[in-house]
Design an enzyme around this catalytic site. Structure first.
Site, PDB file in Angstrom:
ATOM      1  N   SER A 193       0.836  -1.197   0.000  1.00  0.00           N
ATOM      2  CA  SER A 193       0.000   0.000   0.000  1.00  0.00           C
ATOM      3  C   SER A 193       0.869   1.245   0.000  1.00  0.00           C
ATOM      4  CB  SER A 193      -0.879  -0.009   1.256  1.00  0.00           C
ATOM      5  OG  SER A 193      -1.512   1.232   1.448  1.00  0.00           O
ATOM      6  N   TYR A 216      -1.949  -0.622  10.437  1.00  0.00           N
ATOM      7  CA  TYR A 216      -1.963  -1.028   9.028  1.00  0.00           C
ATOM      8  C   TYR A 216      -0.668  -0.650   8.301  1.00  0.00           C
ATOM      9  CZ  TYR A 216      -3.665  -1.321   4.189  1.00  0.00           C
ATOM     10  OH  TYR A 216      -3.829  -1.621   2.860  1.00  0.00           O
TER      11      TYR A 216
END
Length: 77
Positions: free
Chosen positions: A15, A28
């Site tokens: 990501s 995350y």
């Protein structure tokens, strides 16, 4: 790896949070940074065997996670 022929490819999913972490995604972002580092290291390890290792970092995708606590409520339209 014993089953990967030369020319094989491993693709990981990471990501943008790996490179530009958001303060609200403390759990995350580091996990995605670990996948990015893993991808770099594995690519170096298996290059001599003719195996490519890449990572893709898709943009934001709306899922039920966003409205159930994945994003702060004031960030959701």
């Amino acid at each position: 790896l014993p089953h990967m022929p030369p020319g094989g490819t491993i693709i990981n999913t990471t990501s943008i949070q790996s490179y530009q972490p958001s303060p609200s995604l403390l759990d995350y972002a580091p996990s995605k940074a670990a996948i990015t580092a893993f991808t770099h290291a594995l690519a170096k390890q298996v290059a001599s065997k003719g195996v490519r290792v890449n990572a893709v970092a898709p943009g934001p995708v709306w899922t039920p996670l966003q409205s159930s606590g994945g994003q702060p409520q004031d960030k959701i339209e």
